[in-house]
Scaffold this motif. Sequence first.
Motif, PDB file in Angstrom:
ATOM      1  N   GLU A   1       0.821  -1.206   0.000  1.00 38.49           N
ATOM      2  CA  GLU A   1       0.000   0.000   0.000  1.00 38.49           C
ATOM      3  C   GLU A   1       0.861   1.264   0.000  1.00 38.49           C
ATOM      4  N   VAL A   2       0.255   2.343  -0.479  1.00 37.19           N
ATOM      5  CA  VAL A   2       0.898   3.646  -0.374  1.00 37.19           C
ATOM      6  C   VAL A   2       0.321   4.324   0.861  1.00 37.19           C
ATOM      7  N   PHE A   3       1.180   4.474   1.875  1.00 45.41           N
ATOM      8  CA  PHE A   3       0.730   5.013   3.152  1.00 45.41           C
ATOM      9  C   PHE A   3       1.282   6.422   3.268  1.00 45.41           C
ATOM     10  N   VAL A   4       0.397   7.388   3.309  1.00 42.48           N
ATOM     11  CA  VAL A   4       0.851   8.779   3.333  1.00 42.48           C
ATOM     12  C   VAL A   4       0.794   9.305   4.761  1.00 42.48           C
ATOM     13  N   ILE A   5       1.860   9.971   5.185  1.00 35.69           N
ATOM     14  CA  ILE A   5       1.838  10.648   6.483  1.00 35.69           C
ATOM     15  C   ILE A   5       1.784  12.138   6.201  1.00 35.69           C
ATOM     16  N   MET A   6       0.754  12.777   6.730  1.00 36.89           N
ATOM     17  CA  MET A   6       0.537  14.172   6.385  1.00 36.89           C
ATOM     18  C   MET A   6       0.463  15.012   7.647  1.00 36.89           C
ATOM     19  N   GLY A   7       0.866  16.260   7.532  1.00 33.92           N
ATOM     20  CA  GLY A   7       0.764  17.147   8.693  1.00 33.92           C
ATOM     21  C   GLY A   7       1.444  18.458   8.368  1.00 33.92           C
ATOM     22  N   LEU A   8       1.226  19.446   9.222  1.00 32.00           N
ATOM     23  CA  LEU A   8       1.848  20.742   8.988  1.00 32.00           C
ATOM     24  C   LEU A   8       3.336  20.672   9.295  1.00 32.00           C
ATOM     25  N   SER A   9       4.052  21.744   8.965  1.00 30.12           N
ATOM     26  CA  SER A   9       5.483  21.801   9.240  1.00 30.12           C
ATOM     27  C   SER A   9       5.732  21.650  10.735  1.00 30.12           C
ATOM     28  N   GLY A  10       6.701  20.810  11.082  1.00 28.85           N
ATOM     29  CA  GLY A  10       7.025  20.632  12.490  1.00 28.85           C
ATOM     30  C   GLY A  10       6.165  19.614  13.207  1.00 28.85           C
ATOM     31  N   SER A  11       5.274  18.958  12.473  1.00 26.80           N
ATOM     32  CA  SER A  11       4.392  18.010  13.143  1.00 26.80           C
ATOM     33  C   SER A  11       5.069  16.667  13.390  1.00 26.80           C
ATOM     34  N   GLY A  12       6.290  16.493  12.867  1.00 23.84           N
ATOM     35  CA  GLY A  12       7.039  15.275  13.182  1.00 23.84           C
ATOM     36  C   GLY A  12       7.058  14.236  12.080  1.00 23.84           C
ATOM     37  N   LYS A  13       6.688  14.635  10.864  1.00 22.78           N
ATOM     38  CA  LYS A  13       6.638  13.675   9.766  1.00 22.78           C
ATOM     39  C   LYS A  13       8.017  13.127   9.433  1.00 22.78           C
ATOM     40  N   SER A  14       8.985  14.055   9.256  1.00 25.75           N
ATOM     41  CA  SER A  14      10.340  13.597   8.889  1.00 25.75           C
ATOM     42  C   SER A  14      10.925  12.740   9.992  1.00 25.75           C
ATOM     43  N   THR A  15      10.684  13.147  11.243  1.00 28.60           N
ATOM     44  CA  THR A  15      11.196  12.371  12.360  1.00 28.60           C
ATOM     45  C   THR A  15      10.609  10.967  12.314  1.00 28.60           C
ATOM     46  N   MET A  16       9.315  10.890  12.070  1.00 28.29           N
ATOM     47  CA  MET A  16       8.643   9.591  12.027  1.00 28.29           C
ATOM     48  C   MET A  16       9.258   8.692  10.961  1.00 28.29           C
ATOM     49  N   VAL A  17       9.395   9.222   9.739  1.00 31.44           N
ATOM     50  CA  VAL A  17       9.856   8.352   8.657  1.00 31.44           C
ATOM     51  C   VAL A  17      11.315   7.943   8.879  1.00 31.44           C
ATOM     52  N   ARG A  18      12.102   8.829   9.516  1.00 36.19           N
ATOM     53  CA  ARG A  18      13.493   8.479   9.774  1.00 36.19           C
ATOM     54  C   ARG A  18      13.654   7.476  10.902  1.00 36.19           C
ATOM     55  N   MET A  19      12.628   7.336  11.719  1.00 31.89           N
ATOM     56  CA  MET A  19      12.714   6.293  12.745  1.00 31.89           C
ATOM     57  C   MET A  19      12.431   4.915  12.148  1.00 31.89           C
ATOM     58  N   LEU A  20      11.780   4.894  10.970  1.00 31.49           N
ATOM     59  CA  LEU A  20      11.485   3.605  10.355  1.00 31.49           C
ATOM     60  C   LEU A  20      12.758   2.926   9.866  1.00 31.49           C
ATOM     61  N   ASN A  21      13.759   3.713   9.439  1.00 27.42           N
ATOM     62  CA  ASN A  21      15.044   3.075   9.080  1.00 27.42           C
ATOM     63  C   ASN A  21      16.156   3.492  10.038  1.00 27.42           C
ATOM     64  N   ARG A  22      15.758   4.064  11.131  1.00 29.66           N
ATOM     65  CA  ARG A  22      16.669   4.437  12.231  1.00 29.66           C
ATOM     66  C   ARG A  22      17.752   5.425  11.834  1.00 29.66           C
ATOM     67  N   LEU A  23      17.452   6.297  10.863  1.00 32.96           N
ATOM     68  CA  LEU A  23      18.340   7.445  10.669  1.00 32.96           C
ATOM     69  C   LEU A  23      18.231   8.299  11.926  1.00 32.96           C
ATOM     70  N   ILE A  24      17.064   8.253  12.569  1.00 33.41           N
ATOM     71  CA  ILE A  24      16.886   8.856  13.884  1.00 33.41           C
ATOM     72  C   ILE A  24      16.543   7.726  14.844  1.00 33.41           C
ATOM     73  N   GLU A  25      17.277   7.657  15.959  1.00 35.35           N
ATOM     74  CA  GLU A  25      17.022   6.602  16.949  1.00 35.35           C
ATOM     75  C   GLU A  25      15.724   6.894  17.685  1.00 35.35           C
ATOM     76  N   PRO A  26      14.790   5.969  17.708  1.00 34.72           N
ATOM     77  CA  PRO A  26      13.583   6.180  18.506  1.00 34.72           C
ATOM     78  C   PRO A  26      13.949   6.252  19.995  1.00 34.72           C
ATOM     79  N   SER A  27      13.228   7.080  20.750  1.00 38.50           N
ATOM     80  CA  SER A  27      13.489   7.149  22.183  1.00 38.50           C
ATOM     81  C   SER A  27      12.816   5.988  22.909  1.00 38.50           C
ATOM     82  N   TYR A  28      11.590   5.720  22.538  1.00 38.57           N
ATOM     83  CA  TYR A  28      10.856   4.593  23.118  1.00 38.57           C
ATOM     84  C   TYR A  28      10.017   3.981  22.032  1.00 38.57           C
TER      85      TYR A  28
END
Lengths: 399, 371
Positions: free
Chosen positions: A55-82
């Motif tokens: 499926e094509v799963f779209v994550i949408m939100g305004l600037s600063g809502s955490g979209k980039s952070t979310m997608v980078r946690m999927l491949n751990r470019l950003i380490e999830p905190s919990y």
Amino acid sequence: MTEKLVVEDLYKIFGPKPERAMELLRQGYDKNEIFARTGNTVGVREASFSVQEGEVFVIMGLSGSGKSTMVRMLNRLIEPSYGHVYLDGQDITQMSQSELIAMRRQDMSMVFQSFALLPHKTVAENAAFGLDVSGHSAAEQREKALRALEAVGLAPNADSYPDELSGGMKQRVGLARALATDPTILLMDEAFSALDPLIRTEMQDELLRLQQEHSRTVVFISHDLDEAMRIGDRIAIMEGGSVVQIGTPEEIVSNPANEYVRSFFYGVDVSQVYSAGDIADRRRVTVIQRPGMDLRSALGRIQNYAGDIGVIIDRNRRFQGLVSAESLTRAIRQSPGGDYPDAFLEGVRTVAADTSISDVLGMAAESEYPLVVVDEEGRYSGTISQSTLLLTLDRTQQA
Amino acid sequence: MQEEGSEQQALGPLDQLRSWVNEQVLERITIGDWIESLVDWISANLEPLLVGIEATIRALVDVTEAALLYPLWITAVFVILGAWLKLGRKAGGIALVAAAAVFSLGFFSEAAKALLWFSPPWMLALLVVVAGLWRVGWRFALFAAVAVGLIFSMELWPETIRTLSLVVASSIAALIIGLPIGVAMSRSNRVEMVVRPILDLMQTMPPFVYLIPAAIFFGLGTVPGAIATLIFAMPPAVRLTNLGIRQVSQEHVEAGQAFGCTPRQLLFKIQLPLAAPSIMQGINQTIMLALSMVVIASMIGAGGLGATVLTGIQRLQVGLGFEGGLAVVFLAILLDRISQSFGQRRRGQGSGWGLLQWFFRGRQAGDKSAA
Ligand SMILES: Nc1ncnc2c1ncn2[C@@H]1O[C@H](COP(=O)(O)OP(=O)(O)OP(=O)(O)O)[C@@H](O)[C@H]1O
Ligand SMILES: [Mg+2]
């Protein structure tokens, strides 16, 4: 459908000592208060969702809502905190460095907003980057890179340099680079946002076409509702780090979870969102065509239901034709033992269930009779009259 | 209120405090003495280390000087290496055989031997002009020919070669030490915090100061000159390597990581190539600083053009001093333009970013012709 990616209770808190911020989150403080008290930024909080295979799963939100952070946690470019991220059931957050690298080489690749191509390498070398990193031979690199470039229509430019390409072409290279390693998951962070509108729609179509040829699981970040509606099978809406709603485009438009979600729709053309299948009216009389059932009994049923038009279907619910009380009476007068086709109205149009309403609008205006909606196997799934259309549009305008 | 009252009484105690600080603190801080005893200690206890450093630097300078005196050998090495890296192993082999064939001509003819094996001094001059033509353009090549001709007419060519070999050798040493430090600095804020003030110190310290300990540890001559030069010339290479790598965009780094780069691959495939223009600029600055320092280093007997200038000053021979100075200026211009050309993106040459990129780009051309 299987669940390809499962995100469970995921948090990202930027800055030192996330525990304290976490404590405040539990006590119900919001992002701004926590920043004021601890200096920590809450990037993502308590996110849980799953992405289906293909499926094509779209994550949408305004600037600063955490979209980039979310997608980078999927491949751990950003380490999830919990929290946890499962890929095919395996927990990515627990992977060792080498497992993580292997996972990035095999299963996931990423497309970036500003392309992130290497200016000193040719288009083909750029497309081959993932293969180069994982140690494929030079010949294999070139072969696979050319195939990926072919898929995005850039094979003729294989030996150009990125600075010789337009923005749209550059992002095609970015896409080819992501496809060349043949990953099962594509992560796209605002991949088309830097392109001008025309090229952007072109790239969206390109992505949809690629999905049709070989369906991958795509997590697509966007801040643009039109884009999300166009390409998303499902959409997750983020606000201040939280996922506030997940659903198909239709579900979200017709039933927004809160004011924030609704605010996205100002100025959105709902006729692009709904399809003919969504608004088809199923209340009309249907008559199943079978031996021993004659015209007269059909006329009786139509009159019983106080309708003027009936739908003739076969035993498999496949649509055969429309009849009206008038056409039935005429056919009976001509030959009392006749068959249904003698009474079929002429000029009836059928539309596929996934036709968008904007296309249906034009047809409905031209057609004398209601439009008949059929699914991909030709089964009857309802009718659309001009009055149903007007009612729908009116209802969504108020939403 | 109370403090105002006590201030008048405190005059006595303040004086006491001042004299106590003088006696107990200030007079005990004797930086000069400490540095001297440190230097004494090093020369007394670190003898093997000093000997090792001296031998290494001397070998480097000698090899460089030999390469400049007999430049065809080094040219052949570059050609073979270039053919191998750019066109594949087969081409490298062919170039090797061809070079061997050319050089073996020396076995048959004395003239060829003299020309190829023990090149005459003008061979290097010729190569400089050719390099100018290849890297910069015909106008610059013309200038190079005139400059080299003038140096010959002033009979300063041997001194120029000596200076050049010192510059090249100390720049190479400075880069071998400096580039890894720059890389380390870019990867850790803590390392940067420590190294940055040291670099500031190295750059602001008057260059003459390096001559003293260098002369104490290594005596007079070429080696201390080269060492003082490499210390003085290193900072820009370190700084600009650090800066260049830190300026690589976040998305490029993320792209590298997202496709599964190990930290080492990230450095060599993403960060260094993208930082190459900045690094080349640092290398250029290092070379120029080395040239200016080499002139000063002649004061401790490093020889070369600096010695010519020094002699001119000591004997008040304005003409001689001016000739030496002019030769330094010519050398500076030649070095600057040619070394800079390797760091610049040149028009009409695809996206070649000079030597570094040329090597990094690998052998795509070879693959194409093979396919
Ligand atoms: N490295 C970081 N350090 C501290 N805070 C960060 C960091 N990265 C992101 N943030 C913060 O986390 C929040 C979410 O940022 P994120 O980049 O995920 O937003 P986004 O939805 O992608 O926005 P945009 O549409 O502008 O790209 C923001 O408040 C941002 O300031
Ligand atoms: Mg973002």
